[in-house]
Design a protein around this motif. Structure first.
Motif, PDB file in Angstrom:
ATOM      1  N   GLN A   1      12.935   1.365  -5.207  1.00  0.00           N
ATOM      2  CA  GLN A   1      13.190   1.986  -3.923  1.00  0.00           C
ATOM      3  C   GLN A   1      12.847   3.436  -3.414  1.00  0.00           C
ATOM      4  O   GLN A   1      12.161   3.139  -2.419  1.00  0.00           O
ATOM      5  N   HIS A   2      12.906   3.956  -4.289  1.00  0.00           N
ATOM      6  CA  HIS A   2      12.295   5.630  -4.218  1.00  0.00           C
ATOM      7  C   HIS A   2      10.359   5.314  -3.968  1.00  0.00           C
ATOM      8  O   HIS A   2      10.125   5.780  -3.332  1.00  0.00           O
ATOM      9  N   TRP A   3      10.086   4.431  -4.764  1.00  0.00           N
ATOM     10  CA  TRP A   3       8.169   4.080  -4.341  1.00  0.00           C
ATOM     11  C   TRP A   3       8.353   3.854  -3.501  1.00  0.00           C
ATOM     12  O   TRP A   3       7.412   3.978  -2.296  1.00  0.00           O
ATOM     13  N   LYS A   4       8.890   3.012  -2.805  1.00  0.00           N
ATOM     14  CA  LYS A   4       8.815   1.997  -1.536  1.00  0.00           C
ATOM     15  C   LYS A   4       8.921   3.057  -0.281  1.00  0.00           C
ATOM     16  O   LYS A   4       8.208   3.029   0.978  1.00  0.00           O
ATOM     17  N   TYR A   5       9.822   3.973  -1.104  1.00  0.00           N
ATOM     18  CA  TYR A   5      10.111   5.139   0.657  1.00  0.00           C
ATOM     19  C   TYR A   5       9.363   6.456   0.558  1.00  0.00           C
ATOM     20  O   TYR A   5       8.677   6.421   1.562  1.00  0.00           O
ATOM     21  N   GLU A   6       8.636   6.165  -0.332  1.00  0.00           N
ATOM     22  CA  GLU A   6       7.229   7.179  -0.949  1.00  0.00           C
ATOM     23  C   GLU A   6       6.351   6.712  -0.478  1.00  0.00           C
ATOM     24  O   GLU A   6       5.318   7.319   0.793  1.00  0.00           O
ATOM     25  N   THR A   7       5.895   5.741  -0.104  1.00  0.00           N
ATOM     26  CA  THR A   7       4.759   4.628   0.308  1.00  0.00           C
ATOM     27  C   THR A   7       5.515   5.021   1.849  1.00  0.00           C
ATOM     28  O   THR A   7       3.918   4.710   2.410  1.00  0.00           O
ATOM     29  N   ALA A   8       6.026   4.307   2.521  1.00  0.00           N
ATOM     30  CA  ALA A   8       6.912   4.839   4.050  1.00  0.00           C
ATOM     31  C   ALA A   8       5.974   5.334   4.118  1.00  0.00           C
ATOM     32  O   ALA A   8       5.242   5.720   5.577  1.00  0.00           O
ATOM     33  N   GLN A   9       6.790   6.609   3.688  1.00  0.00           N
ATOM     34  CA  GLN A   9       6.020   7.956   3.786  1.00  0.00           C
ATOM     35  C   GLN A   9       4.960   8.387   3.842  1.00  0.00           C
ATOM     36  O   GLN A   9       3.895   9.157   4.519  1.00  0.00           O
ATOM     37  N   MET A  10       4.178   8.049   3.259  1.00  0.00           N
ATOM     38  CA  MET A  10       2.672   9.027   2.660  1.00  0.00           C
ATOM     39  C   MET A  10       2.172   7.210   3.632  1.00  0.00           C
ATOM     40  O   MET A  10       1.554   8.175   4.135  1.00  0.00           O
ATOM     41  N   ALA A  11       2.263   6.106   4.210  1.00  0.00           N
ATOM     42  CA  ALA A  11       1.485   5.830   5.089  1.00  0.00           C
ATOM     43  C   ALA A  11       1.629   6.276   6.714  1.00  0.00           C
ATOM     44  O   ALA A  11       1.404   6.321   7.437  1.00  0.00           O
ATOM     45  N   ASN A  12       2.896   6.582   6.627  1.00  0.00           N
ATOM     46  CA  ASN A  12       3.415   7.703   8.451  1.00  0.00           C
ATOM     47  C   ASN A  12       2.230   8.699   8.043  1.00  0.00           C
ATOM     48  O   ASN A  12       1.692   9.192   9.230  1.00  0.00           O
ATOM     49  N   LYS A  13       2.263   9.601   6.845  1.00  0.00           N
ATOM     50  CA  LYS A  13       1.337  11.082   7.249  1.00  0.00           C
ATOM     51  C   LYS A  13      -0.068  10.366   7.368  1.00  0.00           C
ATOM     52  O   LYS A  13      -0.661  10.836   8.127  1.00  0.00           O
ATOM     53  N   ILE A  14      -0.411   9.646   6.653  1.00  0.00           N
ATOM     54  CA  ILE A  14      -1.640   8.624   7.039  1.00  0.00           C
ATOM     55  C   ILE A  14      -2.468   8.115   8.492  1.00  0.00           C
ATOM     56  O   ILE A  14      -3.403   8.539   9.031  1.00  0.00           O
ATOM     57  N   GLU A  15      -1.558   7.510   8.696  1.00  0.00           N
ATOM     58  CA  GLU A  15      -1.497   7.151  10.331  1.00  0.00           C
ATOM     59  C   GLU A  15      -1.564   8.368  10.938  1.00  0.00           C
ATOM     60  O   GLU A  15      -2.310   8.992  12.174  1.00  0.00           O
ATOM     61  N   LEU A  16      -0.281   9.265  11.072  1.00  0.00           N
ATOM     62  CA  LEU A  16      -0.641  10.282  12.023  1.00  0.00           C
ATOM     63  C   LEU A  16      -1.994  11.647  12.002  1.00  0.00           C
ATOM     64  O   LEU A  16      -2.707  12.180  12.566  1.00  0.00           O
ATOM     65  N   LEU A  17      -2.549  11.684  10.782  1.00  0.00           N
ATOM     66  CA  LEU A  17      -4.049  11.756  10.070  1.00  0.00           C
ATOM     67  C   LEU A  17      -4.984  11.751  11.099  1.00  0.00           C
ATOM     68  O   LEU A  17      -5.144  12.139  11.441  1.00  0.00           O
ATOM     69  N   GLU A  18      -4.735   9.859  10.626  1.00  0.00           N
ATOM     70  CA  GLU A  18      -5.668   9.379  11.567  1.00  0.00           C
ATOM     71  C   GLU A  18      -5.457   9.558  13.211  1.00  0.00           C
ATOM     72  O   GLU A  18      -6.727   9.813  13.840  1.00  0.00           O
ATOM     73  N   VAL A  19      -4.495   9.600  13.449  1.00  0.00           N
ATOM     74  CA  VAL A  19      -4.146   9.804  15.025  1.00  0.00           C
ATOM     75  C   VAL A  19      -4.490  11.036  15.172  1.00  0.00           C
ATOM     76  O   VAL A  19      -6.039  11.729  16.243  1.00  0.00           O
ATOM     77  N   SER A  20      -4.746  12.282  14.766  1.00  0.00           N
ATOM     78  CA  SER A  20      -5.178  13.669  14.679  1.00  0.00           C
ATOM     79  C   SER A  20      -6.667  13.788  14.570  1.00  0.00           C
ATOM     80  O   SER A  20      -7.389  14.186  15.488  1.00  0.00           O
ATOM     81  N   LYS A  21      -7.649  12.885  13.722  1.00  0.00           N
ATOM     82  CA  LYS A  21      -8.521  12.739  13.590  1.00  0.00           C
ATOM     83  C   LYS A  21      -9.371  11.874  14.426  1.00  0.00           C
ATOM     84  O   LYS A  21     -10.614  12.698  15.338  1.00  0.00           O
ATOM     85  N   ARG A  22      -8.889  11.636  15.783  1.00  0.00           N
ATOM     86  CA  ARG A  22      -9.330  10.710  16.396  1.00  0.00           C
ATOM     87  C   ARG A  22     -10.175  11.463  17.923  1.00  0.00           C
ATOM     88  O   ARG A  22      -9.966  11.579  18.391  1.00  0.00           O
TER      89      ARG A  22
END
Length: 162
Positions: free
Chosen positions: A29-50
């Motif tokens: 459960q912890h790793w699933k949460y961490e994975t979801a958090q990292m996916a959100n951060k990656i998405e925000l970084l991609e939006v910022s990059k664009r």
């Protein structure tokens, strides 16, 4: 004895298994949460990059566009400063190399000048002809007089020729 060992193994499987399963489940459960958090951060970084690349700016309010512009200007200032620093360092390295090459050039010029001097001296001594004494002196007719006494007196006793 066998029954006791079997009971112990069942107890350890059930006891540790359930405790271990709960820990594994929490860990998952912890790793699933961490994975979801990292996916959100990656998405925000991609939006910022664009946005920094000038893509998908149609939905941005003017304030956000101003922030992006300010961020790009700060980034450009940092980039130009670093570029200037690198150029300055390269110029200093090239100046040092130029000084070193000039010193080497001066040393080599001295060596060449010295070797040319030695070579010309060797060449001039080897090219000289050995001329016999009779050929090297010029014969001139000279009149000589023999004086007895002091030269001022002008007395001549015996004039001689050649």
């Amino acid at each position: 004895m066998q029954k006791t060992l079997e009971r112990y193994q069942r107890y350890t499987k059930d006891g540790n298994g359930s405790i271990n399963n709960k820990a594994v489940e929490r860990n998952v459960q912890h790793w699933k949460y961490e994975t979801a958090q990292m996916a959100n951060k990656i998405e925000l970084l991609e939006v910022s990059k664009r946005k920094l690349l000038g893509e998908n700016l149609g939905s941005c309010p003017i304030e956000e566009l101003q922030q992006i512009e300010n961020q790009l200007e700060r980034s450009l200032t940092n980039i130009r400063g670093r570029k200037t620093q690198i150029f300055t360092e390269q110029i200093e390295q090239l100046k040092e190399k130029e000084r070193s090459l000039a010193e080497q050039n001066a040393i080599l010029s001295k060596k060449i000048h010295f070797q040319c001097k030695i070579h010309s001296q060797e060449q001039s001594t080897s090219e000289r002809e050995i001329v016999p004494y009779e050929q090297s002196t010029q014969h001139h007719d000279v009149e000589t007089e023999l004086y007895i006494g002091r030269p001022e007196s002008g007395r001549t006793l015996y004039p001689q020729q050649r």
